[in-house]
Design an enzyme around this catalytic site. Structure first.
Site, short mmCIF file in Angstrom:
data_model
loop_
_atom_site.label_atom_id
_atom_site.label_comp_id
_atom_site.label_asym_id
_atom_site.label_seq_id
_atom_site.Cartn_x
_atom_site.Cartn_y
_atom_site.Cartn_z
N SER A 134 -25.79 15.31 18.07
CA SER A 134 -26.43 14.82 19.31
C SER A 134 -27.81 15.45 19.47
O SER A 134 -28.75 14.79 19.90
CB SER A 134 -25.57 15.20 20.52
OG SER A 134 -24.26 14.73 20.37
N ALA B 12 -38.72 19.30 17.97
CA ALA B 12 -38.82 17.86 17.77
C ALA B 12 -40.18 17.47 17.17
O ALA B 12 -40.28 16.48 16.42
CB ALA B 12 -38.62 17.14 19.11
N GLU C 15 -30.24 0.34 16.85
CA GLU C 15 -28.92 0.84 16.44
C GLU C 15 -27.93 0.69 17.59
O GLU C 15 -26.80 0.23 17.41
CB GLU C 15 -29.03 2.31 16.02
CG GLU C 15 -27.67 2.88 15.59
CD GLU C 15 -27.75 4.32 15.05
OE1 GLU C 15 -28.86 4.86 14.93
OE2 GLU C 15 -26.69 4.88 14.75
N ARG C 16 -28.36 1.05 18.79
CA ARG C 16 -27.46 0.99 19.95
C ARG C 16 -27.14 -0.44 20.33
O ARG C 16 -25.99 -0.77 20.66
CB ARG C 16 -28.07 1.78 21.11
CG ARG C 16 -27.92 3.24 20.80
CD ARG C 16 -28.76 4.20 21.55
NE ARG C 16 -28.59 5.51 20.90
CZ ARG C 16 -29.31 6.58 21.15
NH1 ARG C 16 -30.28 6.53 22.03
NH2 ARG C 16 -29.08 7.70 20.51
N ARG D 87 5.59 -14.42 19.79
CA ARG D 87 6.63 -13.41 20.03
C ARG D 87 7.43 -13.74 21.30
O ARG D 87 6.85 -14.07 22.34
CB ARG D 87 5.96 -12.05 20.18
CG ARG D 87 6.91 -10.90 20.41
CD ARG D 87 7.65 -10.56 19.16
NE ARG D 87 8.50 -9.37 19.34
CZ ARG D 87 9.38 -8.97 18.45
NH1 ARG D 87 9.53 -9.63 17.31
NH2 ARG D 87 10.11 -7.89 18.66
N GLY E 278 -23.77 6.89 16.59
CA GLY E 278 -25.00 6.23 17.08
C GLY E 278 -25.42 6.74 18.44
O GLY E 278 -26.03 6.01 19.22
C1 LIG Z 1 -17.86 7.55 10.56
C2 LIG Z 1 -19.20 8.08 10.99
C3 LIG Z 1 -20.35 7.49 10.51
C4 LIG Z 1 -21.60 8.01 10.85
N1 LIG Z 1 -22.74 7.51 10.27
C5 LIG Z 1 -23.92 8.17 10.42
C6 LIG Z 1 -25.08 7.78 9.68
O1 LIG Z 1 -25.05 6.81 8.90
N2 LIG Z 1 -26.21 8.52 9.83
C7 LIG Z 1 -26.27 9.60 10.66
O2 LIG Z 1 -27.34 10.21 10.75
N3 LIG Z 1 -25.21 9.97 11.41
C8 LIG Z 1 -24.03 9.29 11.30
N4 LIG Z 1 -22.92 9.68 12.02
C9 LIG Z 1 -23.04 10.81 12.92
C10 LIG Z 1 -22.92 10.47 14.41
O3 LIG Z 1 -24.05 9.80 14.86
C11 LIG Z 1 -22.64 11.80 15.13
O4 LIG Z 1 -21.33 12.19 14.83
C12 LIG Z 1 -22.84 11.70 16.62
O5 LIG Z 1 -24.18 11.52 16.94
C13 LIG Z 1 -22.32 12.95 17.36
O6 LIG Z 1 -22.82 14.12 16.77
P1 LIG Z 1 -21.81 15.32 16.39
O7 LIG Z 1 -20.69 14.72 15.62
O8 LIG Z 1 -22.58 16.40 15.76
O9 LIG Z 1 -21.23 15.79 17.78
P2 LIG Z 1 -21.87 16.91 18.74
O10 LIG Z 1 -23.30 16.63 18.95
O11 LIG Z 1 -21.48 18.25 18.24
O12 LIG Z 1 -21.08 16.61 20.09
C14 LIG Z 1 -19.73 17.07 20.33
C15 LIG Z 1 -19.35 16.61 21.74
O13 LIG Z 1 -20.24 17.19 22.70
C16 LIG Z 1 -20.85 16.17 23.46
N5 LIG Z 1 -22.22 16.55 23.81
C17 LIG Z 1 -23.21 16.95 22.97
N6 LIG Z 1 -24.33 17.15 23.66
C18 LIG Z 1 -24.06 16.88 24.95
C19 LIG Z 1 -24.81 16.90 26.17
N7 LIG Z 1 -26.13 17.21 26.17
N8 LIG Z 1 -24.20 16.55 27.32
C20 LIG Z 1 -22.88 16.21 27.33
N9 LIG Z 1 -22.12 16.17 26.23
C21 LIG Z 1 -22.71 16.49 25.05
C22 LIG Z 1 -20.83 14.94 22.59
O14 LIG Z 1 -20.93 13.74 23.33
C23 LIG Z 1 -19.47 15.09 21.92
O15 LIG Z 1 -18.47 14.62 22.77
C24 LIG Z 1 -21.68 9.12 11.74
C25 LIG Z 1 -20.50 9.68 12.26
C26 LIG Z 1 -19.27 9.19 11.88
C27 LIG Z 1 -18.05 9.88 12.41
#
Ligand SMILES: Cc1cc2nc3c(=O)[nH]c(=O)nc-3n(C[C@H](O)[C@H](O)[C@H](O)COP(=O)(O)OP(=O)(O)OC[C@H]3O[C@@H](n4cnc5c(N)ncnc54)[C@H](O)[C@@H]3O)c2cc1C
Length: 387
Positions: A137, A183, A246-247, A272, A367
């Site tokens: 994120s 950033a 993307e979104r 069914r 995403g």
């Molecule tokens: C199957 C799959 C395919 C994917 N494909 C791609 C791809 O092609 N390219 C790519 O770059 N990425 C890809 N991703 C990554 C995906 O975009 C990230 O998993 C996602 O953005 C969340 O990041 P994270 O998993 O690090 O979770 P984290 O950022 O660690 O978040 C963990 C939790 O904390 C919450 N959180 C984080 N920050 C905040 C905040 N400020 N306020 C409140 N809540 C918060 C999140 O919502 C989540 O619930 C993919 C992921 C999966 C599982």
């Protein structure tokens, strides 16, 4: 069929829909179970889809595409969501809607010739690498570095959860070129996927199983100077700009998945029987269908409205985030409830809902998670922020 279709799509769009559907029914649906099992979509499918012109519907003709409007892309996204393999849709979607837009918008003619055109033709497979093991994120917190060297960059670090990450031919990669600048120190590079120093590991997942999701490590990987996308240290801006599409694409896919889940449920409920009646006669279930159908229609109408804004070049970051937030949550709820309509069969792999439900689960995470969508919307609504 929803009345929305005749409002937003012309006869030409519907002709394309019929041709995509026919293609998917013949070439994809009979094979998706095997691809789910194998954990990847075979390379020849990209080639076939490229030959059919499906991978570059809105890409200018100069780069191998058809130069059509965004509603043709919506047709593709909707039909991809109805083959009962979120992983197949994700693999093609990541190639077309995540990797190609960066090449088109920020790529120089050299990169467009070397990567964009062959990717549109299905000869190369693309992936977008932003997420890292410790930064999802929080995009600005990414740690992969690209250090200037003779004639280019040396990349070190790793990426996580990258769709097409194992089998792709190129990565559109977010890297830190100015590590202390947050950033403002991010740049985008195109990295050849076959360069020495890359290690790819396929991940096992709850859903989206037909797509190869990779954990990718980079050890002194050389990327030539001409593979820089746009300007140095402007990557964060490009990432934010491309997130809009993307979104929106995730919202479109989620709504179509809901429609497919409802359609499959209606067919099942008409077959069914329980207590001597078709289960579609039970008021409790009928009302659930009524409520879900109403929500899907609303979500779809809003998403189509945002798609028109996007097509017309109107700034729609807030609306695309709203559409993604609502549609992915709805798909999660809808597939969960539709699994219930199938009773015990809903839990079985031979029936479609088990896969639909687990595939839908990713919508609120990938995403940009629902929490991050709320952060963006809140900042725009409450603080007047612009992205
Ligand atoms: C199957 C799959 C395919 C994917 N494909 C791609 C791809 O092609 N390219 C790519 O770059 N990425 C890809 N991703 C990554 C995906 O975009 C990230 O998993 C996602 O953005 C969340 O990041 P994270 O998993 O690090 O979770 P984290 O950022 O660690 O978040 C963990 C939790 O904390 C919450 N959180 C984080 N920050 C905040 C905040 N400020 N306020 C409140 N809540 C918060 C999140 O919502 C989540 O619930 C993919 C992921 C999966 C599982």
């Amino acid at each position: 069929m929803s009345q929305l279709n005749s409002t937003y799509f012309t006869a030409e769009h519907q002709t394309l829909r019929a041709s995509i559907r026919q293609f998917l029914e013949k070439e994809v649906m009979p094979n998706v179970d095997a691809w789910e099992e194998a954990g990847e979509v075979p390379r020849y499918m990209y080639q076939k889809m490229g030959e059919m012109g499906f991978l570059g519907l809105s890409i200018p003709e100069q780069w191998g595409g058809s130069g059509l409007d965004f509603f043709y892309e919506m047709v593709l996204l909707e039909e991809l969501s109805k083959v009962n393999s979120g992983g197949f849709g994700a693999a093609i979607g990541a190639h077309v809607y995540l990797s190609l837009p960066h090449l088109l918008k920020e790529g120089n003619d050299f990169l467009k010739t070397k990567y964009l055109k062959p990717a549109v033709e299905g000869k190369l497979i693309g992936a977008l690498g932003i997420t890292e093991p410790h930064a999802g994120s929080d995009v600005a917190g990414l740690l992969t570095t690209a250090t200037l060297t003779d004639g280019g960059f040396l990349v070190n670090g790793s990426k996580m959860f990258i769709t097409n990450g194992v089998n792709c031919d190129y990565y559109v990669l977010a890297v830190k070129t100015e590590p202390s600048a947050g950033a403002a120190g991010i740049s985008m590079l195109v990295m050849d996927g076959h360069s020495p120093g890359i290690t790819r590991t396929k991940l096992k997942k709850l859903g989206w199983r037909a797509s190869d999701t990779g954990d990718i490590a980079f050890d002194n990987v050389f990327v030539p100077q001409e593979n820089l996308l746009g300007e140095l240290n402007q990557g964060f801006l490009y990432i934010m700009q491309r997130f809009e599409l993307e979104r929106l694409s995730l919202a479109i896919s989620s709504n179509a998945l809901c429609e497919d889940a409802i359609q499959k449920s209606l067919e099942y409920m008409n077959e069914r029987e329980a207590f001597g009646r078709k289960i579609n006669r039970f008021q409790e279930l009928r009302h659930r269908i009524a409520k879900l159908s109403s929500e899907i229609e609303m979500s779809k109408a809003f998403t189509y409205h945002v798609s028109r804004m996007y097509n017309d070049g109107i700034y729609a970051v807030k609306e695309a985030s709203m559409a993604k937030l609502l549609a992915t949550q709805l798909a999660d709820k809808c597939t969960y409830q539709c699994t219930q309509f199938f009773g015990g069969y809903g839990f079985m792999e031979e029936y479609p809902l088990a896969r639909m439900w687990r595939d839908a689960r990713l919508g609120t995470i990938g995403g940009g998670s629902s929490e991050i969508m709320c952060e963006i919307i809140a900042k725009m609504v409450l603080d007047g922020a612009k992205y």
